[in-house]
Design an enzyme around this catalytic site. Structure first.
Site, PDB file in Angstrom:
ATOM      1  CG  HIS A  45      -4.197   4.037   7.999  1.00  0.00           C
ATOM      2  ND1 HIS A  45      -4.851   4.684   9.032  1.00  0.00           N
ATOM      3  CD2 HIS A  45      -4.567   4.576   6.753  1.00  0.00           C
ATOM      4  CE1 HIS A  45      -5.637   5.922   8.313  1.00  0.00           C
ATOM      5  NE2 HIS A  45      -5.694   5.775   7.379  1.00  0.00           N
ATOM      6  NE  ARG A  70      -1.721   5.382   2.932  1.00  0.00           N
ATOM      7  CZ  ARG A  70      -3.132   4.882   3.039  1.00  0.00           C
ATOM      8  NH1 ARG A  70      -4.119   5.684   2.273  1.00  0.00           N
ATOM      9  NH2 ARG A  70      -3.601   4.106   3.607  1.00  0.00           N
ATOM     10  CG  ASP A  84      16.449  12.727  -1.571  1.00  0.00           C
ATOM     11  OD1 ASP A  84      16.290  13.183  -2.591  1.00  0.00           O
ATOM     12  OD2 ASP A  84      16.990  13.754  -0.716  1.00  0.00           O
ATOM     13  CD  GLU A 148      -7.788   9.113   1.736  1.00  0.00           C
ATOM     14  OE1 GLU A 148      -8.199   7.992   1.937  1.00  0.00           O
ATOM     15  OE2 GLU A 148      -6.940   9.670   2.395  1.00  0.00           O
ATOM     16  CG  ASP A 174     -10.022   8.281   4.976  1.00  0.00           C
ATOM     17  OD1 ASP A 174     -10.695   8.105   6.376  1.00  0.00           O
ATOM     18  OD2 ASP A 174      -9.047   7.867   4.905  1.00  0.00           O
TER      19      ASP A 174
HETATM   20  C1  3PY Z   1      -9.380   4.328   2.477  1.00  0.00           C
HETATM   21  O1  3PY Z   1     -10.066   3.682   2.185  1.00  0.00           O
HETATM   22  O2  3PY Z   1      -9.571   5.446   2.963  1.00  0.00           O
HETATM   23  C2  3PY Z   1      -7.861   4.309   2.200  1.00  0.00           C
HETATM   24  O3  3PY Z   1      -7.095   5.121   2.432  1.00  0.00           O
HETATM   25  C3  3PY Z   1      -7.394   2.919   1.549  1.00  0.00           C
HETATM   26  O4  3PY Z   1      -6.252   2.773   1.244  1.00  0.00           O
HETATM   27 MG    MG Z   2      -7.864   6.561   3.803  1.00  0.00          MG
END
Ligand code: 3PY
Ligand code: MG
Length: 256
Positions: A45, A70, A84, A148, A174
């Protein structure tokens, strides 16, 4: 890379981190020197590109903090490139099955554990550190699938059972969206899903993680009491925004 972060996760010791969404190396430096155990560069994001990711990994690492990424997706090519560059591990968004978790582990680990392609990068000291890195990566690299979606919750036990997975991490926003209650992080459906994830992690002896997105930090203690040991708290922009607003408010109060 060393195995301090992975060992803490597998021994059930709490580890605290935060999120980087700005691609600014000075902000990364401030965050890395602030005392977090790890920082995750958020490629999902944000608009941070790969070259900037390299610089941020470098800054975080050299400041003595563990750099995680992430990912923008469960993409073996992106995993290979950030590993790497010297990432200590990856947080993989939206993992829904054991097969998806295995795909991420395969991309992080070298044969025989995985299928990662072999090349020399910053992680390998640009060449001379190759043998040391192979050992460090086998012992210390971290793979954290994010749970999520409802499907991920329903398969969390199998996801945690994949060798090389060190824990799972809940994306609360999510997750709430997946249960049809977007943003209602305390909704009973979301809370029940979180309980299942924590219980599965406890049984597997691996870490349960969560992003406590907004201050106050009192929520962190609550999450820890529930069994979460891998805590992401706030983020660079999430810290900056209230501080800037508070400063401007204070100034305006002198004038208005
Ligand atoms: C979410 O809340 O979906 C996230 O990915 C937070 O890092
Ligand atoms: Mg998320």
């Amino acid at each position: 890379m060393n195995n301090t972060l992975r060992a803490a996760l597998l021994e059930g010791r709490p580890v605290f981190g935060s999120w980087l969404q700005s691609g600014n190396s000075a902000i990364a430096e401030v965050m890395a020197k602030a005392g977090f155990d790890w920082l995750a560069i958020d490629l999902e994001h944000s608009t941070i590109d790969l070259e900037t990711t390299f610089t941020l990994i470098q800054v975080i690492d050299l400041a003595g903090c563990a750099p995680l990424v992430r990912l923008s997706a469960n993409d073996p090519v992106q995993i290979k490139r950030v590993m790497d560059a010297g990432a200590w591990g990856v947080i993989v968004p939206s993992v829904r099955s054991a097969a998806e978790a295995r795909q991420a582990v395969d991309a992080v680990k070298y044969p025989p554990e995985g299928t990662r392609g072999v090349g020399l990068g910053r992680a390998h000291g640009y060449g001379p550190g190759f043998a040391d890195y192979l050992r460090a990566c086998a012992e210390g690299s971290v793979v954290i699938p994010m749970i999520e979606q409802k499907e991920g919750v329903e398969h969390v036990e199998e996801i945690l059972a994949v060798p090389g997975v060190d824990g799972v991490f809940i994306g609360p926003y999510d997750l709430s969206a997946s249960y049809g209650v977007m943003g209602e992080l305390g909704h009973p459906l979301v809370r029940e899903a979180m309980r299942r994830v924590v219980e599965a992690a406890r049984v597997s002896g691996k870490a349960a993680g969560i992003h406590v997105v907004h201050p106050p930090g009192t929520q962190v203690a609550e999450r820890m009491a529930e069994g979460f040991g891998l805590i992401a708290y706030g983020g660079d922009m999430l810290f900056l925004t209230p501080a800037a607003r508070e400063a401007a408010k204070e100034l305006r109060s002198l004038r208005d």
